[in-house]
Design a protein around this motif. Structure first.
Motif, PDB file in Angstrom:
ATOM      1  N   ASP A 384     -45.381 -27.721  -3.733  1.00  0.00           N
ATOM      2  CA  ASP A 384     -45.249 -27.304  -4.995  1.00  0.00           C
ATOM      3  C   ASP A 384     -43.584 -26.801  -5.310  1.00  0.00           C
ATOM      4  OD1 ASP A 384     -47.751 -27.510  -5.449  1.00  0.00           O
ATOM      5  OD2 ASP A 384     -48.185 -25.314  -5.178  1.00  0.00           O
ATOM      6  N   GLU A 386     -42.651 -24.525  -6.837  1.00  0.00           N
ATOM      7  CA  GLU A 386     -42.087 -22.749  -6.615  1.00  0.00           C
ATOM      8  C   GLU A 386     -41.739 -22.419  -5.144  1.00  0.00           C
ATOM      9  OE1 GLU A 386     -45.740 -20.621  -7.327  1.00  0.00           O
ATOM     10  OE2 GLU A 386     -46.970 -22.013  -6.402  1.00  0.00           O
ATOM     11  N   TYR A 387     -42.219 -23.501  -4.128  1.00  0.00           N
ATOM     12  CA  TYR A 387     -41.429 -23.158  -2.887  1.00  0.00           C
ATOM     13  C   TYR A 387     -40.270 -24.015  -2.776  1.00  0.00           C
ATOM     14  CZ  TYR A 387     -46.100 -21.668  -1.974  1.00  0.00           C
ATOM     15  OH  TYR A 387     -47.151 -20.937  -1.770  1.00  0.00           O
ATOM     16  N   PRO A 390     -36.753 -22.312  -4.688  1.00  0.00           N
ATOM     17  CA  PRO A 390     -35.983 -21.073  -4.203  1.00  0.00           C
ATOM     18  C   PRO A 390     -35.428 -21.577  -2.641  1.00  0.00           C
ATOM     19  CG  PRO A 390     -38.350 -20.688  -4.386  1.00  0.00           C
ATOM     20  CD  PRO A 390     -38.044 -21.889  -4.860  1.00  0.00           C
ATOM     21  N   LEU A 391     -36.133 -22.301  -2.005  1.00  0.00           N
ATOM     22  CA  LEU A 391     -35.604 -22.785  -0.619  1.00  0.00           C
ATOM     23  C   LEU A 391     -34.513 -23.608  -0.698  1.00  0.00           C
ATOM     24  CD1 LEU A 391     -38.944 -23.662   1.517  1.00  0.00           C
ATOM     25  CD2 LEU A 391     -37.103 -22.207   1.886  1.00  0.00           C
ATOM     26  N   VAL A 394     -31.604 -21.696  -2.005  1.00  0.00           N
ATOM     27  CA  VAL A 394     -31.127 -20.846  -0.953  1.00  0.00           C
ATOM     28  C   VAL A 394     -30.169 -21.617   0.261  1.00  0.00           C
ATOM     29  CG1 VAL A 394     -31.798 -18.920   1.111  1.00  0.00           C
ATOM     30  CG2 VAL A 394     -32.650 -18.706  -1.149  1.00  0.00           C
ATOM     31  N   PHE A 395     -31.036 -22.608   0.708  1.00  0.00           N
ATOM     32  CA  PHE A 395     -30.374 -23.535   1.690  1.00  0.00           C
ATOM     33  C   PHE A 395     -29.050 -24.061   1.316  1.00  0.00           C
ATOM     34  CE2 PHE A 395     -34.104 -23.240   4.288  1.00  0.00           C
ATOM     35  CZ  PHE A 395     -33.708 -23.216   5.409  1.00  0.00           C
ATOM     36  N   PHE A 397     -26.865 -22.610  -1.103  1.00  0.00           N
ATOM     37  CA  PHE A 397     -25.801 -21.399  -0.703  1.00  0.00           C
ATOM     38  C   PHE A 397     -25.568 -21.476   0.764  1.00  0.00           C
ATOM     39  CE2 PHE A 397     -27.453 -19.211  -4.779  1.00  0.00           C
ATOM     40  CZ  PHE A 397     -26.850 -19.968  -5.677  1.00  0.00           C
ATOM     41  N   LEU A 398     -26.392 -21.441   1.543  1.00  0.00           N
ATOM     42  CA  LEU A 398     -26.082 -21.273   3.159  1.00  0.00           C
ATOM     43  C   LEU A 398     -25.318 -22.352   3.223  1.00  0.00           C
ATOM     44  CD1 LEU A 398     -26.951 -19.598   5.432  1.00  0.00           C
ATOM     45  CD2 LEU A 398     -28.624 -21.331   5.843  1.00  0.00           C
ATOM     46  N   TYR A 401     -21.662 -21.910   2.084  1.00  0.00           N
ATOM     47  CA  TYR A 401     -21.196 -21.070   2.639  1.00  0.00           C
ATOM     48  C   TYR A 401     -20.464 -21.068   4.152  1.00  0.00           C
ATOM     49  CZ  TYR A 401     -20.617 -16.453   5.187  1.00  0.00           C
ATOM     50  OH  TYR A 401     -20.090 -15.580   5.991  1.00  0.00           O
ATOM     51  N   MET A 407     -17.728 -16.790   0.935  1.00  0.00           N
ATOM     52  CA  MET A 407     -18.840 -16.596  -0.219  1.00  0.00           C
ATOM     53  C   MET A 407     -18.051 -17.333  -1.590  1.00  0.00           C
ATOM     54  SD  MET A 407     -21.559 -15.163   0.675  1.00  0.00           S
ATOM     55  CE  MET A 407     -22.398 -14.910  -0.937  1.00  0.00           C
TER      56      MET A 407
ATOM     57  N   LYS B   3     -49.244 -17.411  -3.501  1.00  0.00           N
ATOM     58  CA  LYS B   3     -48.386 -18.317  -3.228  1.00  0.00           C
ATOM     59  C   LYS B   3     -46.921 -17.987  -3.901  1.00  0.00           C
ATOM     60  CE  LYS B   3     -50.956 -22.600  -3.138  1.00  0.00           C
ATOM     61  NZ  LYS B   3     -51.287 -23.711  -3.898  1.00  0.00           N
ATOM     62  N   ARG B   4     -46.974 -17.513  -5.063  1.00  0.00           N
ATOM     63  CA  ARG B   4     -45.693 -17.013  -5.712  1.00  0.00           C
ATOM     64  C   ARG B   4     -45.134 -16.071  -5.062  1.00  0.00           C
ATOM     65  NH1 ARG B   4     -45.593 -17.452 -12.064  1.00  0.00           N
ATOM     66  NH2 ARG B   4     -46.109 -19.831 -11.332  1.00  0.00           N
ATOM     67  N   ALA B   7     -43.577 -17.232  -1.898  1.00  0.00           N
ATOM     68  CA  ALA B   7     -42.433 -17.706  -2.353  1.00  0.00           C
ATOM     69  C   ALA B   7     -41.120 -16.819  -2.423  1.00  0.00           C
ATOM     70  CB  ALA B   7     -42.238 -18.620  -3.401  1.00  0.00           C
ATOM     71  N   LEU B  10     -40.289 -14.971   0.838  1.00  0.00           N
ATOM     72  CA  LEU B  10     -39.435 -16.055   1.519  1.00  0.00           C
ATOM     73  C   LEU B  10     -37.867 -16.301   1.314  1.00  0.00           C
ATOM     74  CD1 LEU B  10     -40.493 -17.841   3.918  1.00  0.00           C
ATOM     75  CD2 LEU B  10     -40.708 -19.900   2.399  1.00  0.00           C
ATOM     76  N   CYS B  11     -38.066 -16.298  -0.334  1.00  0.00           N
ATOM     77  CA  CYS B  11     -36.630 -16.243  -1.036  1.00  0.00           C
ATOM     78  C   CYS B  11     -35.838 -15.347  -0.828  1.00  0.00           C
ATOM     79  CB  CYS B  11     -36.792 -16.521  -2.343  1.00  0.00           C
ATOM     80  SG  CYS B  11     -35.405 -16.746  -3.197  1.00  0.00           S
ATOM     81  N   LEU B  14     -34.568 -15.182   2.974  1.00  0.00           N
ATOM     82  CA  LEU B  14     -33.325 -15.964   3.065  1.00  0.00           C
ATOM     83  C   LEU B  14     -31.983 -15.474   2.582  1.00  0.00           C
ATOM     84  CD1 LEU B  14     -35.263 -19.352   2.714  1.00  0.00           C
ATOM     85  CD2 LEU B  14     -34.014 -18.734   4.822  1.00  0.00           C
ATOM     86  N   CYS B  15     -32.243 -14.858   1.353  1.00  0.00           N
ATOM     87  CA  CYS B  15     -31.079 -14.344   0.671  1.00  0.00           C
ATOM     88  C   CYS B  15     -30.366 -13.199   1.472  1.00  0.00           C
ATOM     89  CB  CYS B  15     -31.501 -13.810  -0.825  1.00  0.00           C
ATOM     90  SG  CYS B  15     -31.596 -15.112  -1.811  1.00  0.00           S
ATOM     91  N   LEU B  18     -28.495 -14.799   4.335  1.00  0.00           N
ATOM     92  CA  LEU B  18     -27.158 -15.159   3.811  1.00  0.00           C
ATOM     93  C   LEU B  18     -26.303 -13.785   3.813  1.00  0.00           C
ATOM     94  CD1 LEU B  18     -25.819 -17.720   2.904  1.00  0.00           C
ATOM     95  CD2 LEU B  18     -26.607 -17.261   0.542  1.00  0.00           C
ATOM     96  N   GLY B  22     -22.725 -13.203   5.507  1.00  0.00           N
ATOM     97  CA  GLY B  22     -21.449 -12.828   4.589  1.00  0.00           C
ATOM     98  C   GLY B  22     -20.724 -11.433   5.266  1.00  0.00           C
TER      99      GLY B  22
END
Lengths: 497, 353
Positions: A384, A386-387, A390-391, A394-395, A397-398, A401, A407, B3-4, B7, B10-11, B14-15, B18, B22
């Motif tokens: 999906d 929705e996963y 965001p993943l 974020v990856f 951005f990682l 970086y 940053m 699920k949301r 998600a 998880l987000c 990870l943030c 990160l 930094g």
């Protein structure tokens, strides 16, 4: 010595390290933003604690694996894991949308194995000859090679107006000028921002323009999936037969990868761009490019992996790294007390040959992992959004970086995501801009050096270039490529008419 | 819905990861200490305790941060980075605290140099400058830092710059001087970076001739250009000779007073009667303004490292010349290089533009 090399290579430790390095490389390549260069750089200190051959095998495995890994997310999510996989995304993702992700991934894996093998074999058997070829390319020749690279704009334009491609490539070249000038160290276009002194990172541009922008554009996608088309199963044998039908494109791209790999400072991304452009220009079905052409994937991936072996040619024989990753491997060699050059093959022959033959092992592991893991990988396309969104963000951005650990580069990636969306909405192709960023520094540096060399000989630059036989050959080649570019550029218009 | 939520969690994780990355520095954190930790941390802790208990020096009581950041203004894998890692490992052991190498490359080291200069002077950050690059930057552009912003602590190794030519070209320095005077601007000298540029200017100054100085993006490019015949001469360090010599290149003269054993027969400009001594060397520094007790704690540890034969071997394995310098000797050497660069920049402004 052969017995020693075989003993080293087939020891359980070596096999484990080779496998671990290659798999780790595939993961680094697949995760958007984490490139092989970052992987090699992160594992460099660990390699210091190992014996020289094991340390080098670990880094070599990561390097080779990462080149393949980049193609997985490129095909399935339209996100090149590394800049080199840009055109694998351009061709592979439309195939995923048509439910042909397995077919695209098999082609990518086969091309990686072929290109990787060819690169390592020339490293093993043709090093002296290739060193001579590399040294025949002086600064003016490298400049003309960069110009030849620019002529793939036509191929990169896709269905877009070629004029818009020119604007995009021009913008890319200008972006590459940001930062401290390589010669005088004068700051250019930094607007008082210290972070801009180091220039705009290519990886941040690629992640912003491809990965982040793609995810933003997918926001609000009502299906909630990358594609609702079910992914078709296809046999390896059927793909292999199709793969062989593109043998000429495969060979041309592999040769381009090998030749560009041996030239210091030109880099794998340039090789992929030129190989892809060449494949489209000479293809019997150029109209299929951009819509899911296996030929494009094969060209990009075979060139990409051919660079790995060939860029080690100048590294091991002359101490001159042919790519950013090779430069880090030079550090690893030095720390282990091995100085590249003829001595490497006499004083440390066992280590040198264990490493070189070990690279063949990395290709094998990469191929096995690729060919047998594809059914699993292709499931990514059904995850999906929705996963995935965001993943991926974020990856990305990682990844932005992690390249220089600033940053600021994350901000750069975001800015370029917005630029890409604006460009796409207005019919400007994104890939030529990336081409400009890739080739800009090469063109500028080599042109400026050529002009200084010409002035030392009291000649103007044109005369200076024309007095060098290889330059003349390249000028003719550029002329031919320009002709093909204009022809390719006109084709979509005709189709539209 | 579930699920949301997953998600989003998880987000967020990870943030946070990160952001966590930094906060630790803003440089490329090559996990020097992390990777070596399992193997080395235990003995470090063991050695740290008795060291603190032994009253070798009353300054041992000075509190150092639990983690020290060592900024290297160059990418991982280069000469300065390799040297920094050797020092970082040894320093970790000596001080009993984690020393993490962070690479902050870019703009000919200016980004990292500035980061060191602007770092907190509480001892939590030290740096390894790649001299003479920062001196060159200060002399040629309006940098946000000056050399006064650094306090020099130690030098462990030197790369001795040389002039290298082709065996079928110039074979002595005198030949270069004579030809250069007769054919101004015709001789091409390849350089990359501030040190080699200064060396090219020094050569012209010594021989009173004019050459064309060709700037390259990196030393490897200079080496390639010499091999492919694009340039006549190159200012490089001896580490390149192992690959250049078999291809028909020859070392012509040293810009430094010191020489390496393998090329001890090559003359130095000093021996030819010119007052020149310049080398390329990683310098361990601390931001100016650090408390004396902290500086002295570092100095003590770095001096102890300087006496360790294993460290000497480690530097020699890097194909550089081991030479430990600290205190007045180091300050006076660095001042001498400063003066030389400033003089060359004033006299040969066209080379440095």
């Amino acid at each position: 010595m052969i017995a020693e090399v075989l003993k080293n290579l087939f020891s359980p430790e070596a096999l484990l390290i080779l496998a671990a390095g290659t798999v780790l490389g595939i993961v680094f390549g697949a995760v958007p933003g984490l490139t092989g260069t970052i992987g090699v750089s992160l594992l460099l200190p660990l390699s210091f604690s190992m014996s020289a051959e094991m340390g080098l095998l670990l880094l070599g495995g990561i390097y080779m694996g990462s080149m393949y890994g980049g193609s997985i997310t490129a095909v399935l999510l339209n996100i090149p894991g590394a800049p080199e996989a840009t055109f694998t995304a351009v061709e592979g993702f439309p195939m995923t949308l048509k439910g042909e992700s397995q077919r695209a991934l098999y082609h990518a894996a086969l091309a990686c194995v072929f290109g990787g093998l060819a690169g390592v074999l020339v490293l093993l058997f043709c090093t002296p000859l290739l060193v001579k070829v590399a040294l025949a390319f002086g600064q003016p020749e490298m400049f003309l090679l960069g110009v030849a690279g620019l002529t793939v704009i036509g191929a990169l334009a896709g269905g877009a107006d070629i004029q818009k491609s020119f604007y995009a490539v021009g913008a890319g070249v200008l972006i590459s000028c940001v930062g401290a000038d390589f010669a005088s160290n004068t700051d250019r276009f930094i607007f008082g921002m210290t972070d801009l002194k180091a220039g705009i990172e290519l990886i941040a541009v690629v992640l912003g323009m491809f990965a982040i922008s793609e995810m933003i554009l997918n926001l609000g996608n009502k299906s909630g999936k990358i594609t609702t088309v079910p992914q078709k199963k296809i046999s390896r044998w059927a793909v292999f037969k199709e793969f062989l039908s593109y043998k000429f494109a495969l060979l041309r791209a592999t040769i381009i990868g090998i030749l560009i790999g041996i030239l210091p400072g030109v880099g794998g991304t340039t090789a992929c761009f030129i190989a892809y452009g060449n494949a489209k220009t000479l293809s019997k079905a150029p109209e299929r490019f951009g819509k899911g052409s296996p030929e494009g994937i094969i060209a990009n991936e075979s060139a990409n992996n051919a660079v790995v072996g060939s860029c080690l040619v100048p590294l091991l024989s002359l101490g001159i790294p042919g790519s950013g990753t090779a430069a880090i491997m030079l550090g690893a060699l030095t720390v282990h007390g091995m100085i590249p050059g003829p001595d490497l093959f006499t004083k440390h022959a066992d280590v040198a040959y264990t490493f070189m033959f070990g690279m063949l092992g990395t290709v094998l592991i990469m191929g096995l992992f690729g060919l047998f893991g594809i059914k699993l990988f292709s499931k990514i396309a059904s995850i999906d959004l929705e996963y995935i969104i965001p993943l991926t963000i974020v990856f990305s951005f990682l990844g932005a970086y992690a390249n220089s650990n600033r940053m600021f580069d994350v901000v750069v990636a975001l800015v370029f995501a917005v630029i890409a969306i604006v460009m796409k909405r207005n019919g400007f192709p994104v890939a030529p801009l990336v081409l400009g960023v890739v080739l800009g520094p090469l063109l500028e540096e080599k042109l400026r050096i050529s002009m200084v060399l010409a002035s030392a000989k009291r000649q103007n630059i044109f005369l200076f270039l024309l007095k060098r036989p290889l330059c003349v050959v390249l000028v003719v080649l550029v002329g031919l490529l320009l002709y093909f570019m204009m022809r390719t550029g006109k084709r979509p218009r005709k189709a539209e008419d | 819905m579930k699920k949301r939520t997953i998600a989003w969690i998880l987000c967020a994780v990870l943030c946070l990861a990160l952001v966590g990355c930094g906060k630790t520095g803003g440089g490329e954190q090559t996990p020097q200490a992390e990777n070596t930790a399992p193997a080395e941390q235990a003995p470090q802790e063991e050695s740290a305790v008795p060291a603190e208990q032994t009253p070798q020096d009353e300054k041992q009581s000075v509190e150092l941060p639990k983690q020290i950041e060592m900024i290297v203004p160059y990418s991982a894998g280069g000469g300065t980075d390799n040297a920094a890692r050797v020092v970082a490992d040894a320093l970790s052991e000596q001080l009993g605290v984690k020393v993490i190498v962070t690479n902050q490359a870019g703009a000919a080291s200016e980004i990292g140099d500035q980061a060191i200069a602007e770092a907190a002077s509480d001892g939590s950050v030290i740096g390894v400058l790649g001299a003479p690059d920062p001196q060159y930057l200060v002399a040629t552009k309006d940098t946000a830092f000056t050399m006064e912003d650094f306090r020099y602590l130690a030098v462990y190794n030197l790369s001795l710059p040389m002039l290298i030519g082709k065996a079928d070209g110039f074979t002595t320095v005198e030949e270069i001087f004579d030809y250069g005077k007769e054919h101004p601007g015709e001789i091409t000298i390849g350089v990359s970076g501030g040190g080699p540029k200064t060396e090219a200017a020094i050569l012209m100054s010594c021989g009173e001739f004019e050459a064309t100085v060709v700037d390259f993006g990196g030393s490897a490019d200079v080496s390639t250009a010499l091999l492919s015949g694009d340039i006549d001469l190159a200012c490089l360090t001896p580490s390149y000779l192992s690959t250049l010599e078999p291809e028909g290149c020859v070392p012509l003269v040293y810009f430094s007073e010191l020489k390496i054993d393998a090329y001890s027969d090559v003359p130095s400009l000093k021996e030819m009667g010119f007052d020149v001594n310049i080398a390329h060397n990683p310098v361990v520094v601390i931001p100016a303004g650090a408390p004396e007790e902290i500086v002295s704690r570092y100095q003590q540890a770095l001096d102890a490292i300087g006496q360790d034969p294993a460290i000497k071997e480690a530097f020699e394995a890097l194909n550089t010349t081991y030479y430990y310098m600290s205190g007045e000797e180091l300050d006076s050497y660095m001042d001498g290089v400063d003066a030389l660069i400033t003089d060359m920049v004033e006299r040969y402004s066209s080379v440095f533009q």
